[in-house]
Structure formats: C-alpha cells, structure tokens
Design an enzyme around this catalytic site. Sequence first.
Site, PDB file in Angstrom:
ATOM      1  CG  ASN A   7      -1.773   1.162   1.392  1.00  0.00           C
ATOM      2  OD1 ASN A   7      -1.855   1.997   0.490  1.00  0.00           O
ATOM      3  ND2 ASN A   7      -2.445   1.275   2.521  1.00  0.00           N
ATOM      4  CE  LYS A   9      -0.304   3.115   4.708  1.00  0.00           C
ATOM      5  NZ  LYS A   9      -0.288   3.201   6.149  1.00  0.00           N
ATOM      6  CG  HIS A  93      -6.097   1.522   5.015  1.00  0.00           C
ATOM      7  ND1 HIS A  93      -5.654   2.538   5.819  1.00  0.00           N
ATOM      8  CD2 HIS A  93      -5.074   0.626   4.934  1.00  0.00           C
ATOM      9  CE1 HIS A  93      -4.415   2.276   6.206  1.00  0.00           C
ATOM     10  NE2 HIS A  93      -4.039   1.119   5.676  1.00  0.00           N
ATOM     11  CD  GLU A  95      -3.094   5.236   6.766  1.00  0.00           C
ATOM     12  OE1 GLU A  95      -3.053   5.279   5.524  1.00  0.00           O
ATOM     13  OE2 GLU A  95      -2.192   4.727   7.469  1.00  0.00           O
ATOM     14  CD  GLU A 164      -3.642  -2.831   7.235  1.00  0.00           C
ATOM     15  OE1 GLU A 164      -2.457  -2.890   6.894  1.00  0.00           O
ATOM     16  OE2 GLU A 164      -4.402  -1.931   6.853  1.00  0.00           O
ATOM     17  N   GLY A 170       1.978   2.191  10.908  1.00  0.00           N
ATOM     18  CA  GLY A 170       2.869   3.344  10.811  1.00  0.00           C
ATOM     19  C   GLY A 170       3.518   3.740  12.118  1.00  0.00           C
ATOM     20  CB  SER A 206       4.857  -1.665  12.155  1.00  0.00           C
ATOM     21  OG  SER A 206       4.371  -0.370  12.449  1.00  0.00           O
TER      22      SER A 206
HETATM   23  P1  PGA Z   1       2.599   0.404   7.642  1.00  0.00           P
HETATM   24  O1  PGA Z   1       1.146   0.529   6.996  1.00  0.00           O
HETATM   25  O2  PGA Z   1       3.242  -0.826   7.077  1.00  0.00           O
HETATM   26  O3  PGA Z   1       3.309   1.663   7.237  1.00  0.00           O
HETATM   27  O4  PGA Z   1       2.407   0.298   9.125  1.00  0.00           O
HETATM   28  C1  PGA Z   1       0.359  -0.612   6.793  1.00  0.00           C
HETATM   29  C2  PGA Z   1      -0.969  -0.237   6.187  1.00  0.00           C
HETATM   30  O5  PGA Z   1      -1.510   0.830   6.516  1.00  0.00           O
HETATM   31  O6  PGA Z   1      -1.514  -0.960   5.350  1.00  0.00           O
END
Ligand code: PGA
Length: 243
Positions: A7, A9, A93, A95, A164, A170, A206
Amino acid sequence: MKYVFANWKMYLDVPASVELAQTLAAEDLGALSDTTIAVFPTALAFMDVARAIGSTVALGAQNCAWAPAGAYTGAISAHLFKSVGCTYALVGHSERRHIFGETDTAVRKKMEAVLDAGLIPVLCIGETKEEKDTGKREYRLKKQLHTALQDLDAGGKEFLIAYEPVWAIGTGDACNPADADDVHGWIRNELRRYTDRSAPILYGGSVDAGNVAGYMAREMIDGVLVGSASTKSASFLSLIRAI
Ligand code: PGA
C-alpha cells in the site's frame, strides 16, 4: 498461496511510483510462483504503473467510491479502476475510517461496489489501542465484519481480509506474530458465519524486512499488507526476499 500487498498510500508521486514499478518489473518476481504480489499506487499513477510493472505484479486501488458512475465530484469508482487494469481494492482501510470518517455502513457499500465491478475486495479491519486495552478488540472486529459481510451477495466471489490493528499502523509497534496468529484464527472462525469460502487473511501494521518472515511462518497468516516498508525499492525488495 501467500500474499504480499504493498500500500503506497500518498507516499510516492507519479515519477517515483513508476520508478519503483520499473524496479520491481526488473526483478524475477515471477519465480515466486506461490506468492501473489500486488501494489496499490496513487490513482494518478495507475496507468503508468500498470504499463511499467509487467504481468507478475497485480494492481490494486487504495480506495474507491461506493457509486458506480455519475455526478460524484472528485470520486473514482471501482468500475473506473477496473477499466485500467486493477484487480484488487482496499476497502475500509484504517486511514479511511479514522482520518476521513468512513463509517462501517460506507465500508459495506464499497464492498458491494467493488464486487459489482468485478474487483477483489480486501476488507481491512482492526481495533484501536484503547479498544485493545479495554478488552473490546473482538467486539470491534465482530462489528466491522458483520456490517461488511452480513448477507453480502458475494455469489461465491473471492475476497480477502486484512487484519490491521490501528495501533500498529505506521508506528513501528507491530503486533507480535503469535498474537496476530491468534486473532487471525478468531477471524477465520468468525468468517464461517458469512461465507463458505476460506478467505485469505493478511496481517498489516509495521511489517518490514526484519519481521515479515515471522508472520509468513504462521499457520493462520496468509500474507502481509505493507505500507511504508514497501515504498522504497531497497526495503521492499529485501522484504520480498525475506519471505
Ligand atoms: P505500515 O502501513 O506498514 O506503514 O504500518 C500498513 C498499512 O496501513 O496498510
């Protein structure tokens, strides 16, 4: 089959997305025949990435509208993504839910839209730190699964789940593989209420080259959804090599 989904983003602009796609295309990723790799670039780079990346890596949308077409200023439908070589779409997701206020109901409508368009949804679910610490993790996950999947006419169509935890995305505070494996086992059980299919369940939050093997080795974990570690060629390629 194992899955590595990337992803990107809003980390990469169009030239950087194309450059990373070209780097991936130059690797012999086709040799990983038991692993599906997909990248989820910015919608603006979709067509260029599709051209650059070749056939061994699939493409996915990070988000899409729940409406198929019409007067929806600024929106991109699942049908539009489908028309430019998209296979998967992330739905719900963290976010989108937490920053953009997407509700469980909107997530449900997107599940339907994505399936209608012939894309494969990746339903993202996860609890906040507070929910985890106050014993409400299962309640939260149950609710997210129920709203998204109850009486969903998937008609035997394929979908995936991404677990997740919000607190792991993140933050560098990845959920340890044993705990993630337990949660995946619980989710797998829960899914029996909604489908006869065995939907693959990915872990995200992460994930990097240093911890990916620990997730991939677990019985209940079918793959990973990777954010920031997938946005630089060195870290993403070492992650792929580590699986
Ligand atoms: P990250 O994000 O690996 O940066 O923690 C994962 C995600 O949001 O899918």
